[in-house]
Scaffold this active site. Structure first.
Site, mmCIF file in Angstrom:
data_model
loop_
_atom_site.group_PDB
_atom_site.id
_atom_site.type_symbol
_atom_site.label_atom_id
_atom_site.label_comp_id
_atom_site.label_asym_id
_atom_site.label_seq_id
_atom_site.Cartn_x
_atom_site.Cartn_y
_atom_site.Cartn_z
ATOM 1 N N GLY A 148 0.782 -1.228 0.000
ATOM 2 C CA GLY A 148 0.000 0.000 0.000
ATOM 3 C C GLY A 148 0.814 1.278 0.000
ATOM 4 C CG ASP A 149 3.471 4.558 1.783
ATOM 5 O OD1 ASP A 149 3.827 5.008 0.679
ATOM 6 O OD2 ASP A 149 3.666 5.157 2.854
ATOM 7 C CG PHE A 150 6.762 -1.627 -1.831
ATOM 8 C CD1 PHE A 150 6.933 -2.416 -0.711
ATOM 9 C CD2 PHE A 150 7.650 -1.779 -2.885
ATOM 10 C CE1 PHE A 150 7.962 -3.353 -0.637
ATOM 11 C CE2 PHE A 150 8.680 -2.707 -2.832
ATOM 12 C CZ PHE A 150 8.830 -3.487 -1.703
ATOM 13 C CG ASN A 151 8.017 5.155 0.647
ATOM 14 O OD1 ASN A 151 9.100 5.235 1.238
ATOM 15 N ND2 ASN A 151 6.855 5.313 1.276
ATOM 16 C CG ASN A 197 7.487 2.953 4.226
ATOM 17 O OD1 ASN A 197 7.956 3.572 5.167
ATOM 18 N ND2 ASN A 197 6.309 3.251 3.687
#
Length: 314
Positions: A204-207, A210
């Site tokens: 969902g927030d695979f930057n 992270n």
């Protein structure tokens, strides 16, 4: 005594902007103390990062090194613990203890903990492939179990974004701002979830911020905003932030190469990843455009989205 709430902490600034955030901040010291006592933790100075969560290194009585994390209660954070338990250390940090009502997690401490985005000694392509290894592990989890735990769906989130995109598209904008991309994003946000060939548990927030370097695995994911849905939803933040593709002299070439590289490593369709990249890049503009006084930033972001749309043949 360690200062657990220094005034320079980003979460204090960000959460202090709203009444709800200020209310949570007022309760935060007591919550931290309650959890410290319950789990018998020794706490060190908090990590200087995060806009809606407070996290600090912790040590348990037996010497286990951990991280205590408390998050401002909001829907995206509600099932983070459930996803981490489902992954059970495969591609992601482990949960040692949880207080779901308090949005509190006691997590495995990832060491050395260098962010993938800061691992500049590695070429961008090597970092992409390392991240792909993590995504494959995360996507192997059972989406039915995630749904049973109350996890949301990419399709529902995308539908809400599509409504905002349609409202923005209906407004009157100056010619320099390509409002047609709002309409394109709305269409993609409705169509892509329906046409997915499979569903997985997405991060969902695979930057790259992270993903942390670890001893038991090269890289581990943190700070998930998990959902179930199309795996091609996940890659864009990674592609955008592993380094700035738009800063290269030929961003078309860089993005074509990197999306193809990642698609092959993940076993996904490159054009599908590119289409989601368009939708997710425009999605950011849907909200930021209202705070962009002279629209310069929004115009730049939409020009970048046009590059992505051209690359995807849209």
């Amino acid at each position: 005594m360690t200062d657990l709430f220094p005034p320079t902490l980003p979460v204090l600034t960000m959460m202090g902007r709203t009444a709800d955030g200020r209310g949570w901040l007022a309760r935060l010291p007591a919550l931290v103390e309650q959890l410290r006592e319950r789990w018998q933790l020794r706490l060190a100075a908090p990590f200087h990062g995060g806009s809606c969560s407070w996290a600090a290194p912790a040590e348990l009585p037996d010497g286990t090194r951990a991280v205590l994390k408390l998050t401002w209660p909001h829907p995206e954070a509600r099932t983070e613990g459930a996803a981490l338990r489902l992954w059970d250390g495969r591609g992601a940090v482990r949960v040692l203890a949880q207080d779901a009502a308090a949005f509190a997690l006691l997590l495995e401490r990832v060491e050395p903990g260098v962010e993938l985005g800061r691992a500049r000694h590695l070429p961008a392509e090597e970092r992409l492939l390392a991240a792909a290894d993590v995504l494959r592990e995360l996507w192997a989890a059972d989406p039915a179990a995630a749904t049973a735990s109350g996890m949301g769906r990419v399709a529902d989130t995308a539908a809400r974004w599509a409504e905002v995109a349609e409202r923005q598209a209906a407004r009157s904008w100056p010619p320099a701002l390509d409002a047609g991309l709002f309409r394109l994003a709305a269409r993609l946000l409705r169509e892509l979830p329906r046409s997915a060939r499979r569903e997985v548990v997405v991060h969902g927030d695979f930057n790259p911020g992270n993903l942390l370097s670890a001893r038991r695995s090269p890289w581990l994911a943190i700070d998930a905003k998990p959902m179930t849905g199309d795996p091609a939803f996940d890659p864009w933040p990674l592609l955008e932030q592993v380094d700035d593709p738009f800063a290269h002299s030929d961003p078309h070439r860089v993005l074509r190469h990197r999306t193809a590289l990642l698609a092959e490593a993940l076993g996904e369709d490159a054009d599908r990843i590119r289409a989601w990249s368009v939708a997710r890049h425009v999605e950011y503009v849907l909200w930021s455009v209202d705070e962009d006084e002279n629209l310069e930033n929004s115009i730049t972001l939409l020009r970048q989205a046009r590059i992505l749309a051209d690359l995807a043949g849209l």
